[in-house]
Write a protein that holds these residues in place. Sequence first.
Motif, PDB file in Angstrom:
ATOM      1  N   THR A 117       0.800  -1.230   0.000  1.00  0.00           N
ATOM      2  CA  THR A 117       0.000   0.000   0.000  1.00  0.00           C
ATOM      3  C   THR A 117       0.835   1.285   0.000  1.00  0.00           C
ATOM      4  O   THR A 117       0.364   2.325  -0.453  1.00  0.00           O
ATOM      5  CB  THR A 117      -0.950   0.049   1.212  1.00  0.00           C
ATOM      6  OG1 THR A 117      -0.182  -0.235   2.381  1.00  0.00           O
ATOM      7  CG2 THR A 117      -2.071  -0.938   1.074  1.00  0.00           C
ATOM      8  N   THR A 120       3.261   3.566  -3.387  1.00  0.00           N
ATOM      9  CA  THR A 120       2.962   4.798  -4.120  1.00  0.00           C
ATOM     10  C   THR A 120       3.854   5.951  -3.627  1.00  0.00           C
ATOM     11  O   THR A 120       3.974   6.960  -4.300  1.00  0.00           O
ATOM     12  CB  THR A 120       1.489   5.216  -3.888  1.00  0.00           C
ATOM     13  OG1 THR A 120       1.239   5.156  -2.487  1.00  0.00           O
ATOM     14  CG2 THR A 120       0.518   4.291  -4.603  1.00  0.00           C
ATOM     15  N   GLN A 143     -11.735  -1.625  -6.269  1.00  0.00           N
ATOM     16  CA  GLN A 143     -11.825  -0.939  -4.977  1.00  0.00           C
ATOM     17  C   GLN A 143     -12.832  -1.623  -4.043  1.00  0.00           C
ATOM     18  O   GLN A 143     -12.600  -1.731  -2.847  1.00  0.00           O
ATOM     19  CB  GLN A 143     -12.192   0.540  -5.212  1.00  0.00           C
ATOM     20  CG  GLN A 143     -12.131   1.431  -3.986  1.00  0.00           C
ATOM     21  CD  GLN A 143     -10.711   1.699  -3.474  1.00  0.00           C
ATOM     22  OE1 GLN A 143      -9.716   1.376  -4.114  1.00  0.00           O
ATOM     23  NE2 GLN A 143     -10.632   2.269  -2.288  1.00  0.00           N
ATOM     24  N   ASP A 157      -6.258   3.793  -2.463  1.00  0.00           N
ATOM     25  CA  ASP A 157      -6.925   3.529  -3.730  1.00  0.00           C
ATOM     26  C   ASP A 157      -6.189   2.369  -4.414  1.00  0.00           C
ATOM     27  O   ASP A 157      -5.009   2.492  -4.760  1.00  0.00           O
ATOM     28  CB  ASP A 157      -6.832   4.823  -4.576  1.00  0.00           C
ATOM     29  CG  ASP A 157      -7.403   4.657  -5.970  1.00  0.00           C
ATOM     30  OD1 ASP A 157      -7.340   3.539  -6.521  1.00  0.00           O
ATOM     31  OD2 ASP A 157      -7.886   5.667  -6.524  1.00  0.00           O
ATOM     32  N   GLU A 159      -6.314   1.008  -7.334  1.00  0.00           N
ATOM     33  CA  GLU A 159      -5.790   1.165  -8.700  1.00  0.00           C
ATOM     34  C   GLU A 159      -4.439   1.877  -8.680  1.00  0.00           C
ATOM     35  O   GLU A 159      -3.503   1.484  -9.372  1.00  0.00           O
ATOM     36  CB  GLU A 159      -6.783   1.918  -9.579  1.00  0.00           C
ATOM     37  CG  GLU A 159      -7.911   0.990  -9.998  1.00  0.00           C
ATOM     38  CD  GLU A 159      -8.864   1.623 -10.978  1.00  0.00           C
ATOM     39  OE1 GLU A 159      -8.452   2.533 -11.712  1.00  0.00           O
ATOM     40  OE2 GLU A 159     -10.027   1.207 -10.982  1.00  0.00           O
ATOM     41  N   LYS A 160      -4.336   2.914  -7.843  1.00  0.00           N
ATOM     42  CA  LYS A 160      -3.056   3.645  -7.733  1.00  0.00           C
ATOM     43  C   LYS A 160      -1.972   2.726  -7.162  1.00  0.00           C
ATOM     44  O   LYS A 160      -0.828   2.739  -7.595  1.00  0.00           O
ATOM     45  CB  LYS A 160      -3.211   4.867  -6.824  1.00  0.00           C
ATOM     46  CG  LYS A 160      -3.970   5.990  -7.501  1.00  0.00           C
ATOM     47  CD  LYS A 160      -3.913   7.254  -6.661  1.00  0.00           C
ATOM     48  CE  LYS A 160      -4.782   8.339  -7.285  1.00  0.00           C
ATOM     49  NZ  LYS A 160      -5.428   9.168  -6.327  1.00  0.00           N
ATOM     50  N   ILE A 161      -2.350   1.932  -6.170  1.00  0.00           N
ATOM     51  CA  ILE A 161      -1.379   1.027  -5.527  1.00  0.00           C
ATOM     52  C   ILE A 161      -0.872  -0.001  -6.551  1.00  0.00           C
ATOM     53  O   ILE A 161       0.330  -0.225  -6.690  1.00  0.00           O
ATOM     54  CB  ILE A 161      -2.025   0.309  -4.315  1.00  0.00           C
ATOM     55  CG1 ILE A 161      -2.337   1.324  -3.212  1.00  0.00           C
ATOM     56  CG2 ILE A 161      -1.145  -0.822  -3.796  1.00  0.00           C
ATOM     57  CD1 ILE A 161      -3.262   0.805  -2.124  1.00  0.00           C
ATOM     58  N   GLU A 163      -0.894   0.185  -9.800  1.00  0.00           N
ATOM     59  CA  GLU A 163      -0.081   0.835 -10.846  1.00  0.00           C
ATOM     60  C   GLU A 163       1.332   1.086 -10.316  1.00  0.00           C
ATOM     61  O   GLU A 163       2.312   0.905 -11.031  1.00  0.00           O
ATOM     62  CB  GLU A 163      -0.717   2.166 -11.284  1.00  0.00           C
ATOM     63  CG  GLU A 163      -1.865   2.007 -12.254  1.00  0.00           C
ATOM     64  CD  GLU A 163      -1.544   1.119 -13.462  1.00  0.00           C
ATOM     65  OE1 GLU A 163      -0.475   1.295 -14.061  1.00  0.00           O
ATOM     66  OE2 GLU A 163      -2.353   0.232 -13.777  1.00  0.00           O
ATOM     67  N   ALA A 164       1.418   1.526  -9.051  1.00  0.00           N
ATOM     68  CA  ALA A 164       2.738   1.786  -8.460  1.00  0.00           C
ATOM     69  C   ALA A 164       3.526   0.479  -8.314  1.00  0.00           C
ATOM     70  O   ALA A 164       4.754   0.457  -8.476  1.00  0.00           O
ATOM     71  CB  ALA A 164       2.587   2.468  -7.107  1.00  0.00           C
ATOM     72  N   LYS A 167       4.975  -0.332 -11.687  1.00  0.00           N
ATOM     73  CA  LYS A 167       6.131   0.530 -11.960  1.00  0.00           C
ATOM     74  C   LYS A 167       7.340   0.064 -11.141  1.00  0.00           C
ATOM     75  O   LYS A 167       8.436  -0.090 -11.673  1.00  0.00           O
ATOM     76  CB  LYS A 167       5.775   1.993 -11.640  1.00  0.00           C
ATOM     77  CG  LYS A 167       6.927   2.932 -11.912  1.00  0.00           C
ATOM     78  CD  LYS A 167       6.564   4.381 -11.679  1.00  0.00           C
ATOM     79  CE  LYS A 167       7.729   5.327 -11.968  1.00  0.00           C
ATOM     80  NZ  LYS A 167       9.033   4.908 -11.512  1.00  0.00           N
TER      81      LYS A 167
END
Length: 320
Positions: A117, A120, A143, A157, A159-161, A163-164, A167
Amino acid sequence: MYVNKESSRKYIFGPVPSRRLGLSLGIDIIPHKICTLDCLYCEVGRTNCLSVKKEHFYSVDSIIEEFEREYISLKDSLDVVTITGSGEPTLNEDLDEIATRVKKISEHPVAILTNSTKITDEKVAEALKKFDIVVPSIDAASQDVFKKINRPEESLDIEKINEALVKFSNDFDGKLLIELLLVKDINDSETELKKISDIVKRCRYESLQLNTVFRPPAYTGTRGLNESELIDVFLKMKSFGIKVERVSNFIKTFSHEAGDEKERVFELLTMRPCTVYEVASVFGISVEKSELIINDYLSKSQLSEEEHDSKKFYFSSLKK
Ligand code: SF4
């Protein structure tokens, strides 16, 4: 992870055996139980401090002193040193310094278990890059499922997690061993598994390990998948193109322990019908070997076959 420390130790526990990592000396860098999540299945108990705020929890010198003392006396029996704890270790503001100093002392690979988590946060991602092995979790891709299974702090969030995480995995030079914990009727639907596999496929990772609820969960009523359901998920993830590891008590027993492979194949086919390819996949054996074993049982009428969707399934005749 369940952390049971001896009274002379404040931060160090183990060595504890881990199937993926081997014999591990643990370093717990978070007070019980501060976490960004409050997972239904948590074996450490319910989260009493749900937080995303990084803090200087302990003196780094005292963690390192204790680690050095214990490591020197135990190092001959170890495979790995693992930073984990009774909460989320990336909440420790000193993670970067701890990783750097532990790595200077350790002759073994240094790993960290994280719920992903805080990935990000650029500083956290940089600190994670110091490790030889990162074991991040991904239990959800939507979510609503994230909220149900992981009960996150409200700002998080998924989706952000995720995506990070994608990456990070592509910037990280070490080993990434992803974990997916399955809870019955929460994150085991075909739709959610497909979404999770779409994320995992974009990662640079070594393998995805499936897990389920084997120990008493924080929230009663949280159910794990049974052996047959785990095999279904295992095969589904393989069909999605994921490098998935055989796990669960069942698959572990069948794949890694000594014994008669033939009997184990038979036991699997007593539990559920499978194709030759599925048998090969579950046991990590060749299709030819799987065919030989199945044909032998067929010749003794101990297995039956049935065609479905142009595929041949084999199952124990005892079931009929
Ligand atoms: S991430 Fe979930 S399982 Fe891990 S310590 Fe936090 S609440 Fe427990």
